[in-house]
Scaffold this motif. Structure first.
Motif: not given
Length: 307
Positions: A223-229, A239-248, A255-260
Motif C-alpha cells: 500500500v505504501a508503494a502504491l501511495c507513491e503512485h 476505497q478497496a477493503i484493506g487498502y482504505t484501512q492501511v492508508i489510515a 494503529g496497525l492492529d486496528e487496521a488489521r
C-alpha cells in the motif's frame, strides 16, 4: 457469437471460498482461459490485498482483465462489461472456453445480464461527491436510506462511491436504484454459473487467516508503494477493503492492529453481502467448496447444463 460446442463457465461466490483454485482446475480440464471478474484485481500493483494469483501460480494459463488499470483510474461496471465482453467473444471465436471468476457482484451481473447502465450527469455526481467529502459515507448512506431504503439495504455504509452512484441514479431517473438493474434471464453466451460456498464459521476462519497472511506478507509495504503512485487519489482503488484501512494507518489515523482488525471485519461484512446476492440468482448451481471431489462435482454439474 458463441461457438456451438463451447459453454462459458462463471465461478462465483464469496471471498475466500476457493474460486481461484477451482477456476484454474476447470481451465486445465476444459482447455480454457481465465477472465477476471474481481473489480480491484484489475489494478496493477494491488496484488496482496486482492489475493491475486501470482504469475508463478497460474499454471501457464492466460489470465485476462488483470492488471489493466492504474490505481489513479476509476473502475466502473460499464467499462468492465465492455472490455470483458469483447474478450469473451474473442475467446469463443477462437474455440477457447472462457472461465469467468470473481466475486464482484455487479460486475458479474452486469456482464452476464448485459446490463444497460443509466446515464450519468457530471454536475449531479459532483454535488454528491462533494457531500461525501464533507459528510462522510455514513451520513450520506443515511440520506440514501431516506430516498431509497432498498438500495441502502444492499449498499455498505462505507462504500461511498456506490452510495453516490445510487443517489445520482435516483435523482436522474426518479426511480429506485434497483429499477435500473437488469432482468435475470438466460445468461449471455449460455454461461453456466457455478457458485461456491462454505459454512459460515469456516468462511470466517478463512477470511481471518487470509487477512493475517496479507499483513504478514508485506501488505503495508504494498500500500505504501502504491501511495507513491497516486493511490490516495484513486477514486475506486483507494476505497478497496484493506487498502482504505492501511492508508489510515500510514496517515496515523489508525494503529496497525486496528487496521488489521477493521480489514477483517470489513471483509467479513462483504462476504455476507456476497452470499446473499448470489443466493438470489436462481441460475446458479451451488457447490460445496469444502468437498474433496469439488472438481468432479463441478464437471458433473457442467455436463448436466450441456445436456
Amino acid at each position: 457469437m458463441k461457438a456451438a460446442s463451447i459453454t462459458p463457465v462463471a465461478v462465483v461466490g464469496p471471498t475466500a471460498s476457493g474460486k481461484s483454485a477451482l477456476a484454474l482446475d476447470l481451465a486445465e480440464r476444459l482447455g480454457g482461459e481465465i477472465v477476471n471478474a474481481d473489480a480491484m484485481a484489475q489494478y496493477r500493483g494491488m496484488d496482496i490485498g486482492t489475493a491475486k494469483p501470482p504469475p508463478a501460480e497460474r499454471r501457464g494459463i492466460p489470465h485476462h482483465m488483470l492488471d489493466v488499470l492504474d490505481v489513479t483510474e476509476t473502475a466502473t461496471v460499464a467499462k468492465y462489461k465492455a472490455a470483458a465482453g469483447e474478450m469473451i467473444e474473442g475467446l469463443l471465436e477462437a474455440g477457447t472456453t472462457p472461465i469467468i471468476v470473481g466475486g464482484s457482484m455487479m460486475y458479474i451481473q452486469g456482464l452476464l445480464d448485459d446490463w444497460e447502465f443509466p446515464a450519468t450527469d457530471p454536475r449531479v455526481r459532483a454535488r454528491y461527491e462533494e457531500q461525501l467529502a464533507q459528510m462522510g459515507p455514513l451520513a450520506l448512506h443515511r440520506l440514501l436510506a431516506d430516498v431509497d431504503p432498498a438500495a441502502a439495504a444492499t449498499i455498505l455504509d462505507s462504500d461511498g462511491r456506490r452510495i453516490v452512484r445510487a443517489l445520482e441514479v435516483v435523482e436522474l431517473t426518479g426511480q429506485p436504484f434497483a429499477a435500473s438493474a437488469p432482468t435475470i434471464g438466460e445468461p449471455r453466451w449460455g454461461t453456466a454459473i457455478l457458485a461456491l460456498d462454505r459454512e459460515r464459521e469456516e468462511l470466517d476462519a478463512r477470511v481471518e487467516a487470509r487477512t493475517a497472511q496479507m499483513f504478514e506478507s508485506g501488505f503495508v509495504e504494498e500500500v505504501a508503494a502504491l501511495c507513491e503512485h497516486g493511490l490516495r487519489n484513486g477514486r475506486t482503488a483507494s476505497q478497496a477493503i484493506g487498502y482504505t484501512q492501511v492508508i489510515a494507518y500510514l496517515d496515523g489515523r489508525l494503529g496497525l492492529d486496528e487496521a488489521r482488525e477493521r480489514t477483517f471485519f470489513g471483509t467479513r461484512r462483504y462476504v455476507r453481502r456476497q452470499r446473499s446476492w448470489f443466493r438470489r440468482d436462481h441460475r446458479a448451481i451451488w457447490l460445496d467448496a469444502a468437498a474433496p471431489g469439488l472438481l468432479d462435482d463441478a464437471l458433473q454439474a457442467l455436463s448436466q447444463v450441456r445436456e
